[in-house]
Design a protein around this motif. Structure first.
Motif, PDB file in Angstrom:
ATOM      1  N   HIS A 178      81.429  98.228  17.529  1.00  0.00           N
ATOM      2  CA  HIS A 178      82.123  99.324  16.844  1.00  0.00           C
ATOM      3  C   HIS A 178      81.816  99.246  15.362  1.00  0.00           C
ATOM      4  O   HIS A 178      81.307  98.241  14.862  1.00  0.00           O
ATOM      5  CB  HIS A 178      83.637  99.273  17.086  1.00  0.00           C
ATOM      6  CG  HIS A 178      84.261  97.958  16.712  1.00  0.00           C
ATOM      7  ND1 HIS A 178      84.394  97.541  15.410  1.00  0.00           N
ATOM      8  CD2 HIS A 178      84.760  96.950  17.479  1.00  0.00           C
ATOM      9  CE1 HIS A 178      84.975  96.351  15.381  1.00  0.00           C
ATOM     10  NE2 HIS A 178      85.199  95.955  16.623  1.00  0.00           N
ATOM     11  N   GLU A 189      96.636 100.123  16.814  1.00  0.00           N
ATOM     12  CA  GLU A 189      96.066 100.161  18.160  1.00  0.00           C
ATOM     13  C   GLU A 189      94.727  99.425  18.241  1.00  0.00           C
ATOM     14  O   GLU A 189      94.356  98.915  19.302  1.00  0.00           O
ATOM     15  CB  GLU A 189      95.894 101.605  18.616  1.00  0.00           C
ATOM     16  CG  GLU A 189      95.484 101.749  20.063  1.00  0.00           C
ATOM     17  CD  GLU A 189      95.529 103.188  20.552  1.00  0.00           C
ATOM     18  OE1 GLU A 189      95.126 103.425  21.700  1.00  0.00           O
ATOM     19  OE2 GLU A 189      95.969 104.073  19.781  1.00  0.00           O
ATOM     20  N   ARG A 248      97.308  94.431  21.754  1.00  0.00           N
ATOM     21  CA  ARG A 248      97.978  94.302  23.057  1.00  0.00           C
ATOM     22  C   ARG A 248      99.470  94.573  22.963  1.00  0.00           C
ATOM     23  O   ARG A 248     100.118  94.896  23.959  1.00  0.00           O
ATOM     24  CB  ARG A 248      97.728  92.913  23.630  1.00  0.00           C
ATOM     25  CG  ARG A 248      96.367  92.787  24.307  1.00  0.00           C
ATOM     26  CD  ARG A 248      96.215  91.469  25.025  1.00  0.00           C
ATOM     27  NE  ARG A 248      96.030  90.361  24.091  1.00  0.00           N
ATOM     28  CZ  ARG A 248      95.757  89.108  24.470  1.00  0.00           C
ATOM     29  NH1 ARG A 248      95.656  88.807  25.746  1.00  0.00           N
ATOM     30  NH2 ARG A 248      95.596  88.165  23.563  1.00  0.00           N
ATOM     31  N   ARG A 259      88.806 109.399  25.984  1.00  0.00           N
ATOM     32  CA  ARG A 259      89.415 108.469  26.938  1.00  0.00           C
ATOM     33  C   ARG A 259      88.350 107.784  27.791  1.00  0.00           C
ATOM     34  O   ARG A 259      88.440 106.584  28.067  1.00  0.00           O
ATOM     35  CB  ARG A 259      90.417 109.208  27.823  1.00  0.00           C
ATOM     36  CG  ARG A 259      91.646 109.730  27.091  1.00  0.00           C
ATOM     37  CD  ARG A 259      92.695 110.227  28.075  1.00  0.00           C
ATOM     38  NE  ARG A 259      93.869 110.767  27.383  1.00  0.00           N
ATOM     39  CZ  ARG A 259      94.065 112.049  27.152  1.00  0.00           C
ATOM     40  NH1 ARG A 259      93.174 112.949  27.559  1.00  0.00           N
ATOM     41  NH2 ARG A 259      95.139 112.459  26.517  1.00  0.00           N
ATOM     42  N   ARG A 260      87.345 108.532  28.234  1.00  0.00           N
ATOM     43  CA  ARG A 260      86.296 107.946  29.075  1.00  0.00           C
ATOM     44  C   ARG A 260      85.536 106.853  28.343  1.00  0.00           C
ATOM     45  O   ARG A 260      85.092 105.875  28.954  1.00  0.00           O
ATOM     46  CB  ARG A 260      85.321 109.032  29.544  1.00  0.00           C
ATOM     47  CG  ARG A 260      85.864 109.929  30.644  1.00  0.00           C
ATOM     48  CD  ARG A 260      84.748 110.729  31.288  1.00  0.00           C
ATOM     49  NE  ARG A 260      84.083 111.606  30.331  1.00  0.00           N
ATOM     50  CZ  ARG A 260      84.447 112.853  30.083  1.00  0.00           C
ATOM     51  NH1 ARG A 260      85.490 113.373  30.717  1.00  0.00           N
ATOM     52  NH2 ARG A 260      83.784 113.592  29.205  1.00  0.00           N
ATOM     53  N   GLN A 261      85.383 107.022  27.024  1.00  0.00           N
ATOM     54  CA  GLN A 261      84.661 106.036  26.225  1.00  0.00           C
ATOM     55  C   GLN A 261      85.578 104.955  25.645  1.00  0.00           C
ATOM     56  O   GLN A 261      85.123 104.107  24.873  1.00  0.00           O
ATOM     57  CB  GLN A 261      83.925 106.742  25.081  1.00  0.00           C
ATOM     58  CG  GLN A 261      82.856 107.711  25.539  1.00  0.00           C
ATOM     59  CD  GLN A 261      81.723 107.031  26.275  1.00  0.00           C
ATOM     60  OE1 GLN A 261      81.329 105.920  25.914  1.00  0.00           O
ATOM     61  NE2 GLN A 261      81.198 107.686  27.302  1.00  0.00           N
ATOM     62  N   ASN A 262      86.856 105.009  26.015  1.00  0.00           N
ATOM     63  CA  ASN A 262      87.841 104.029  25.526  1.00  0.00           C
ATOM     64  C   ASN A 262      87.904 103.987  24.003  1.00  0.00           C
ATOM     65  O   ASN A 262      88.017 102.912  23.400  1.00  0.00           O
ATOM     66  CB  ASN A 262      87.528 102.631  26.074  1.00  0.00           C
ATOM     67  CG  ASN A 262      87.716 102.541  27.568  1.00  0.00           C
ATOM     68  OD1 ASN A 262      88.694 103.060  28.105  1.00  0.00           O
ATOM     69  ND2 ASN A 262      86.781 101.899  28.257  1.00  0.00           N
ATOM     70  N   ILE A 263      87.800 105.158  23.385  1.00  0.00           N
ATOM     71  CA  ILE A 263      87.918 105.242  21.937  1.00  0.00           C
ATOM     72  C   ILE A 263      89.358 105.636  21.596  1.00  0.00           C
ATOM     73  O   ILE A 263      89.815 106.713  21.977  1.00  0.00           O
ATOM     74  CB  ILE A 263      86.931 106.266  21.355  1.00  0.00           C
ATOM     75  CG1 ILE A 263      85.495 105.798  21.598  1.00  0.00           C
ATOM     76  CG2 ILE A 263      87.181 106.479  19.863  1.00  0.00           C
ATOM     77  CD1 ILE A 263      84.440 106.749  21.087  1.00  0.00           C
ATOM     78  N   PRO A 264      90.090 104.796  20.900  1.00  0.00           N
ATOM     79  CA  PRO A 264      91.476 105.127  20.551  1.00  0.00           C
ATOM     80  C   PRO A 264      91.533 106.360  19.647  1.00  0.00           C
ATOM     81  O   PRO A 264      90.642 106.586  18.820  1.00  0.00           O
ATOM     82  CB  PRO A 264      91.962 103.886  19.801  1.00  0.00           C
ATOM     83  CG  PRO A 264      91.021 102.797  20.196  1.00  0.00           C
ATOM     84  CD  PRO A 264      89.698 103.461  20.416  1.00  0.00           C
ATOM     85  N   GLU A 317      98.912 108.365  24.475  1.00  0.00           N
ATOM     86  CA  GLU A 317      98.353 108.701  23.174  1.00  0.00           C
ATOM     87  C   GLU A 317      99.449 108.725  22.121  1.00  0.00           C
ATOM     88  O   GLU A 317     100.614 109.003  22.419  1.00  0.00           O
ATOM     89  CB  GLU A 317      97.662 110.066  23.219  1.00  0.00           C
ATOM     90  CG  GLU A 317      98.582 111.204  23.601  1.00  0.00           C
ATOM     91  CD  GLU A 317      97.847 112.446  24.070  1.00  0.00           C
ATOM     92  OE1 GLU A 317      96.759 112.283  24.642  1.00  0.00           O
ATOM     93  OE2 GLU A 317      98.364 113.554  23.878  1.00  0.00           O
TER      94      GLU A 317
END
Length: 336
Positions: free
Chosen positions: A58, A307, A313, A135-140, A153
């Motif tokens: 990232h 996040e 966590r 969401r599919r790419q797990n990007i907050p 969200e």
């Protein structure tokens, strides 16, 4: 351009030592650190952020996608987000969707390619399809100026129903019984909520829904305000007051009213929304519903940082809803 190997060769150290000087200087002796830093300055070395991104997975960039950078309200949102991002050592990439779901999708693809740390987003797309890609790419991501629809969200918004009601109660209290609402693009939830608030206030006052006349606008800018204002002045009978979905629309209406030789608020009372800096500086200072834009941007960025931070966590998604405030100035006048 000089690379890290060039710096290591000139300084007579390993590539790993150069990396430590850049990323963990406390692990390198002062003498070695100063020698490496001197070579870095002399060669003009700049580390490759793309290479670092590949290793880390990232970037150090937080993305912010707004509906309209021509609106000073969003400039203030950016200011708030930047202050939090900088304190966390992150930069902010600011982009403008122009209220277009297609443009929004294009920018979200760019953010994913750049592996941004997370996204702050004022959504133009109401279907949720663009958010699914994140969401599919797990990007907050955190929604800004929009209440989240799902538990997965975070969002930071203002209660626009309350804001619309504040404007309408003020105008009703000043004696107005027919009020125009110059709205914006119908797919924007903020536009709908502000109208709902007005209708609520009319009902509370015992006035029929027909006392509110909606004049649609396809954009939320000054030019759209001038167009809607011309249509408003052509009505017969003409409402005695107008509430605009944002201040830029209201400033456009004010221009048209002045050009027609009418007086504000004597011939037409005007109320805007956002309370941008130009509202108080208008030819007739504009009554407006204030949104805490800087605080909104700062809080949204803080939620995103939480996040993606070391204690991710423990993060729990939140829906923060701030309260608007009516700022009364000369454009809405006194009781009729």
């Amino acid at each position: 351009m000089a690379g890290i190997k060039d710096v290591a060769r000139e300084a007579g150290v390993s590539v790993g030592t150069v990396s430590n000087v850049i990323n963990r200087p406390e692990t390198v002796s002062e003498v070695t650190r100063e020698r490496v830093q001197s070579v870095i300055r002399r060669l003009g070395y700049v580390r490759s952020e793309s290479a670092r991104q590949l290793r880390a997975g990232h970037s150090r960039i937080m993305a912010l996608l707004v509906l309209d950078m021509g609106n000073p309200f969003f400039v203030d949102v950016v200011r708030g987000a930047e202050s939090s991002a900088r304190s966390a050592g992150l930069g902010v990439m600011v982009c403008n969707s122009g209220q277009s779901p297609a443009e929004e999708a294009t920018y979200l693809s760019l953010f994913m390619e750049q592996r941004v740390r997370g996204v702050l987003l004022s959504p133009a797309d109401t279907t949720g399809a663009n958010l699914e890609s994140l969401r599919r790419q797990n990007i907050p991501f955190v929604l800004v100026d929009r209440v989240g629809d799902e538990d997965g969200e975070c969002s930071v918004s203002v209660d626009d129903t309350v804001g619309g009601a504040l404007a309408a109660r003020h105008l009703i209290g000043a004696g107005h019984r027919t009020i125009a609402y110059i709205s914006g693009p119908p797919h924007l939830q903020q536009v709908k909520d502000r109208r709902d608030g007005m209708l609520l206030a009319l009902a509370e006052a015992g006035l029929p829904a027909e006392a509110l006349l909606e004049i649609p606008a396809d954009r939320l800018d000054v030019a759209a305000g001038r167009d809607a204002g011309s249509r408003l002045l052509g009505l017969s009978p003409r409402p005695t007051a107008v509430f605009c979905a944002n201040d830029l629309l209201a400033l456009g209406v004010l221009q048209v009213v002045y050009a027609a030789g009418l007086a504000v608020p004597q011939d037409l009372a005007i109320v805007g929304y956002d309370d941008i800096e130009f509202a108080a500086a208008a030819a007739v200072p504009l009554t407006s519903v204030r949104q805490p834009a800087v605080a909104m941007g700062r809080m949204a960025a803080d939620l995103l940082l939480e996040e993606v931070g070391p204690d991710a966590r423990d993060h729990r998604h939140q829906r923060v809803v701030l309260q608007p405030e009516l700022v009364v100035r000369e454009s809405s006048g006194t009781r009729r």
